[in-house]
Design a protein around this motif. Structure first.
Motif, short mmCIF file in Angstrom:
data_model
loop_
_atom_site.label_atom_id
_atom_site.label_comp_id
_atom_site.label_asym_id
_atom_site.label_seq_id
_atom_site.Cartn_x
_atom_site.Cartn_y
_atom_site.Cartn_z
N ASP A 119 41.09 54.06 45.85
CA ASP A 119 41.60 52.64 45.70
C ASP A 119 41.91 52.25 44.29
N ALA A 120 42.47 50.93 44.17
CA ALA A 120 42.60 50.49 42.83
C ALA A 120 41.63 50.41 41.76
N ASP A 170 44.56 54.39 49.30
CA ASP A 170 45.56 53.32 49.19
C ASP A 170 46.77 53.97 48.61
N ALA A 202 48.34 51.92 45.55
CA ALA A 202 47.51 52.13 44.30
C ALA A 202 47.70 53.50 43.84
#
Ligand code: 8YV
Length: 321
Positions: free
Chosen positions: A59-60, A83, A86
């Motif tokens: 994820d980010a 994600d 992202a």
């Protein structure tokens, strides 16, 4: 030999690791530590690629800590650990392992359906506890599988493979619901009939979940959906935890309408909702639907193939997103 650095996030088959080492500088985790998100980010900080087992979130925050990362290769068909937005923003590709696990996972889905409907786990616990004293006409009498109506929610490759087993092997009537309807030729091959979700819930003697987890699918089967199912129906989840509201399911197993459930996946696994451990009419397995040695080897090899093809400049073989 490519100069790319690869992290293999969990223990995998030594021959797959040896093959990766012919191509890359590889950091393994054959000690099989289950790293926290922070530890994973630390391990990945200087890596160009990762081979993951599907539980490590990309994820980010992780991407911000791993500026070199270009590809995350899952050794799973599901990729709800990615994600995708992202990853696209960071220019990181994601891959999964479709096809190689389809038939094996369908076998397991069917095994879990049979075990659930025919109360095999409950009966075995009874026998092992030394409680089998005599025969009784209704002892562990379960639900019929052959000739009954199977509902499949999620009709991708695995759902179709289960439908073929049900229709051709067990003479079942197969209903399905999916985001999109199958092409007529595929429907005919599976002998499966498309219905709306409400009709699926109302008509299935056995409901099998094989849909991917997305935020939109969170608790797709919760208290209202369970209440719409047939009295005495069974529910089997081999998809992902979080698709079923496990607390509501335990309640439906206690006071109806469900007769039984078979679960290979759980919300927050490896933790299991304590209410599910308290009800007798549920078969519980620890996320093993794809677990045969041959299939797990094929999954590991396909994840490695994705990394090798990507860093060879051929592009990933089975990209997602
Ligand atoms: C994996 C699975 O073994 O491929 C998938 O999506 O659910 C299983 O085959 C499991 O995800 C391991 O974490």
């Amino acid at each position: 030999m490519n100069c790319a650095r690869i992290l293999v996030a969990r223990a995998i088959f030594p021959p797959t690791l040896a093959r990766l080492r012919q191509h890359f500088e590889v950091q393994d985790n054959q000690a099989d530590n289950a790293w926290s998100a922070h530890e994973l980010a630390q391990q990945l900080a200087d890596k160009d690629g990762a081979l993951l087992t599907g539980v490590q979130r990309i994820d980010a925050p992780l991407l911000a800590a791993c500026p070199r990362l270009r590809i995350a290769a899952n050794m799973t068909v599901g990729y709800n650990n990615f994600d995708l937005q992202a990853m696209a923003a960071a220019g990181v590709r994601g891959t999964n392992t479709p096809d190689v696990l389809t038939e094996t996972t369908a076998d397991f889905g069917f095994a879990l359906l049979l075990a659930t409907a025919r109360r095999m786990a409950e009966a075995e616990r009874f026998l092992r506890a030394g409680r089998w004293q005599d025969w009784r006409y209704d002892m562990f009498a379960g639900a019929e599988v052959h000739g009954s109506t199977l509902g499949i929610l999620g009709m991708g490759r695995i759902g179709q493979a289960i439908a073929r087993r049900a229709a051709h092997g067990f003479g079942m009537r197969v209903l399905y619901h999916n985001r999109s309807r199958l092409a007529p030729a595929l429907e005919a091959a599976c002998q499966a009939h498309y219905v709306g979700k409400d009709a699926l819930l109302a008509q299935a003697d056995h409901l099998l979940l094989v849909l991917p987890y997305t935020p939109q699918n969170h608790h797709a089967i919760g208290a209202p959906e369970l209440a719409r199912m047939k009295p005495g129906a069974t529910l089997v989840n081999i998809a992902r935890g979080g698709i079923v509201d496990d607390a509501a399911l335990a309640q439906a197993l206690r006071s109806g309408p469900l007769a039984a459930a078979g679960l290979d996946v759980f919300e927050g696994e490896p933790a299991v909702h304590p209410a599910l451990l308290d009800v007798p009419n549920v078969v519980l397995t620890p996320h093993i639907a794809s677990a045969t040695l041959a299939t797990r080897r094929a999954m590991a090899e396909l994840a490695a193939d994705n990394l090798i093809a990507f860093f060879d400049g051929r592009g990933p073989l089975t990209p997602v997103g």
